[in-house]
Each structure stands twice: as C-alpha cells, then as structure tokens.
Write a protein that holds these residues in place. Structure first.
Motif, short mmCIF file in Angstrom:
data_model
loop_
_atom_site.label_atom_id
_atom_site.label_comp_id
_atom_site.label_asym_id
_atom_site.label_seq_id
_atom_site.Cartn_x
_atom_site.Cartn_y
_atom_site.Cartn_z
N GLY A 1 116.66 -67.27 -79.88
CA GLY A 1 117.11 -65.90 -79.67
C GLY A 1 116.66 -65.33 -78.34
O GLY A 1 117.25 -64.38 -77.82
N MET A 2 115.60 -65.90 -77.75
CA MET A 2 115.13 -65.46 -76.43
C MET A 2 116.16 -65.78 -75.35
O MET A 2 116.22 -65.09 -74.33
CB MET A 2 113.84 -66.21 -76.06
N SER A 3 116.93 -66.83 -75.53
CA SER A 3 117.78 -67.34 -74.45
C SER A 3 119.25 -66.97 -74.59
O SER A 3 120.03 -67.28 -73.68
CB SER A 3 117.63 -68.87 -74.35
N THR A 4 119.62 -66.32 -75.67
CA THR A 4 121.05 -65.99 -75.84
C THR A 4 121.52 -65.06 -74.72
O THR A 4 122.64 -65.19 -74.24
CB THR A 4 121.33 -65.35 -77.21
N ALA A 5 120.63 -64.14 -74.27
CA ALA A 5 121.01 -63.23 -73.19
C ALA A 5 121.13 -63.96 -71.85
O ALA A 5 121.60 -63.40 -70.87
CB ALA A 5 120.00 -62.09 -73.08
N SER A 6 120.69 -65.22 -71.81
CA SER A 6 120.87 -66.05 -70.61
C SER A 6 122.10 -66.94 -70.73
O SER A 6 122.30 -67.84 -69.92
CB SER A 6 119.63 -66.92 -70.38
N GLY A 7 122.88 -66.72 -71.79
CA GLY A 7 124.12 -67.47 -71.95
C GLY A 7 123.98 -68.77 -72.71
O GLY A 7 124.90 -69.57 -72.76
N ILE A 8 122.81 -69.00 -73.29
CA ILE A 8 122.63 -70.21 -74.11
C ILE A 8 122.74 -69.81 -75.57
O ILE A 8 121.95 -69.01 -76.05
CB ILE A 8 121.25 -70.86 -73.83
N PRO A 9 123.76 -70.31 -76.28
CA PRO A 9 123.99 -69.84 -77.65
C PRO A 9 122.89 -70.28 -78.61
O PRO A 9 122.25 -71.30 -78.41
CB PRO A 9 125.32 -70.47 -78.02
N ASP A 10 122.69 -69.49 -79.64
CA ASP A 10 121.73 -69.77 -80.70
C ASP A 10 122.37 -70.75 -81.68
O ASP A 10 123.56 -70.72 -81.90
CB ASP A 10 121.45 -68.43 -81.42
N TYR A 11 121.56 -71.63 -82.26
CA TYR A 11 122.07 -72.48 -83.34
C TYR A 11 122.59 -71.66 -84.52
O TYR A 11 123.48 -72.05 -85.22
CB TYR A 11 120.94 -73.36 -83.91
N ARG A 12 121.93 -70.52 -84.75
CA ARG A 12 122.15 -69.82 -86.01
C ARG A 12 122.66 -68.40 -85.83
O ARG A 12 122.77 -67.67 -86.79
CB ARG A 12 120.84 -69.77 -86.79
N GLY A 13 122.96 -68.03 -84.60
CA GLY A 13 123.44 -66.68 -84.34
C GLY A 13 124.81 -66.46 -84.97
O GLY A 13 125.40 -67.39 -85.52
#
Ligand SMILES: [Zn+2]
Length: 293
Positions: A43-55
């Motif tokens: 969840g730390m990296s979703t704002a950097s464009g890396i999707p979450d496994y579980r988002g």
C-alpha cells in the motif's frame, strides 16, 4: 524461519478506524520516532504507480513459487518473460510523499515487505528488506549478484522480436508489485544464465514458498524487540513473515498502530487503527514531529 505463503483471500472482516489520525499521531509523538519501527507493505507504493496485490483494482493471480521456478526451463521462461515485460514499470517508479515523509521521520528502523526499493530510494535508513530487492539478481550456484538492469539488457538482446511475436502492448498489461506482468505466451522467451558459471539466475527476492534468510529475520526481530511502537503502513499482513513482527510487538507490550486502507490479519492486535492513505498519514505525522520540535 518464516515461509512465505500465498495470501489468504476473502477471509477478512471489514475494518474500522479506532481513533482519528490526530489522536494516533499524538500518541506516536509521546513514544518518539527514535523508539518507533515501521513495517511497510504494498500500500506504500500504490501512489508510485505500483499496484497492490490486494487493492480494489487487483485481479486474482497466482505468483510464481520457488518450487515452480526451479522446476524447469518452461517455468523460468515464463517468469523472466513476464518480469522482462514488467520491469519498466518498476524501474521508472519513483518514491511518493509517503516514502519521503518516512525518510524524514528517521525512525529507529523500517522493515519493508516491498521489493521495489522505493523506501531505500527515498532515503529511509536502517531498513530491513524482508523479501529482498528486485533490482538485483542472484546466481543460485556461485551466489554472485548482478544488477537487474544488466539482465534486462541481456534479455532484450536475446529476445529481439519477442514483443512483435506475442503481439501485445506492454503498456496495457497489468503488472504486480513484484514486476510480474500478466502475460501468457512466454514459451519461446530465451533466458540468461550466470556469465561466470552458467548457474541459474534468480531475482534476489523471496518467492512464495521460499524461506526468508535467518539473518534478515533476526535483524528485523532485533528492531522490533528494541521498539516501543510498531507502525504498520499499507500492509494487509497476509503473509506470516510480516504478521509475526506485529505479534511479537504486541506480546512485548509495544504500541501497535496499523494504517492500511482495508482489513488486515493483525487488526485484533492493533491498539490504534487508521484507514487513511499511507502518504496522508505519514505526511501528517512528519509535519506534527516538525511542529513539536
Ligand atoms: Zn554463477
């Protein structure tokens, strides 16, 4: 020793915040950054464009296991073809406000479950990369390491027509936090072995089904045992390798804060619970620390 298992899906109850972020941050100011350890997740990296496994946008997928990777050349072609296609997304990702605030907080330590290296790139110090790092590859025979970028160029040279052959636009392919792109036609992809000994090259990350290095676990455990607070940021704690530290902190009587925008397997252990975006929570916390100085 911790074994990474597949995330458990669909077993959670809905999460609810227990306090306002202001109340949580006030408590963290009392403890002090120098006695606080962070545990960070996808969840730390979703704002950097890396999707979450579980988002909310994540599609169900089966990550490569260590056993499958070792099983044969077809599986390795599959892994490296998907990783080769997904690499740009990881390589181009930059730290976001959350990573920068975490670096500025100068906590006693940060244990990250992410392999994207963004905490490190943002300048977070005293960091334990629990599941390894994607920007490095490791020879399973001679244990030499190489840069992932070097391997990317080698794979590109070995597979000049691959994208034309499979007829897909890499920009339209979904990529997981480990750089794994959703790609099915991987059969003909040529892989690169170790230039020194012809051994198998593997990304320097912990696969599902693989054991986390004991020394790495011990460094993380030392951080947790010395801390008065553990703050989980953007992790559903789906894998035991992360959850165990939350259990350890709770058992030792440390303050356990979880800020993750959905249910986590550690919710019963949390003293304080926030559902805020990690970047919002961290920037507010970092601002409060600065204001209190
Ligand atoms: Zn080698």
């Amino acid at each position: 020793m911790a074994v990474i298992r597949d995330p458990l899906r669909g077993r959670e109850r809905p999460a609810a915040p227990s306090h306002t972020d202001d109340q949580i941050i006030e408590r963290l100011l009392e403890v002090g950054a120098e006695s606080t350890v962070a545990l960070t997740g996808a969840g730390m990296s979703t704002a950097s464009g890396i999707p979450d496994y579980r988002g909310p946008d994540a599609s169900p997928r089966s990550p490569m296991t260590y056993q499958a990777f070792l099983a044969g050349p077809l599986q390795r072609s599959r892994y490296w073809a998907r990783s080769w296609v997904g690499w740009d997304r990881i390589e181009w990702a930059e730290p976001n406000d959350g990573h920068r605030a975490l670096a500025a907080l100068r906590l006693a330590g940060t244990i990250t479950q992410n392999v994207d290296g963004l905490d490190r790139l943002a300048g977070v110090r005293d960091i334990v990369e629990l599941h390894g790092r994607l920007d490095r590859v490791l020879c399973l025979t001679c244990r030499r390491t190489y840069s992932r970028q070097w391997l990317q160029e080698e794979l590109t040279a070995l597979n000049p027509d691959f994208l034309d052959r499979i007829d897909v636009d890499p920009r339209e392919i979904e990529v997981a936090p480990d750089g794994d792109a959703e790609l099915e036609q991987t059969r003909d992809f040529r892989v690169r072995d170790c230039p020194q000994c012809d051994g198998l090259l593997k990304p320097d990350v912990v696969f599902f089904g693989e054991t986390v290095d004991t020394r790495v676990v011990e460094r993380a455990r030392d951080l947790v045992e010395a801390a008065d607070a553990l703050v989980v940021l953007g992790s559903s704690l789906a894998v035991m390798s992360g959850l165990r530290f939350v259990r350890a902190a709770a058992k030792l009587g440390a303050l356990v804060v979880i800020d993750t925008d959905g249910p986590t397997r550690g919710d019963d252990l949390a003293d304080m619970r926030s559902l805020s975006r990690t970047a919002d929570f961290l920037t507010a916390w970092e601002r409060a620390v600065r204001d209190s100085e």
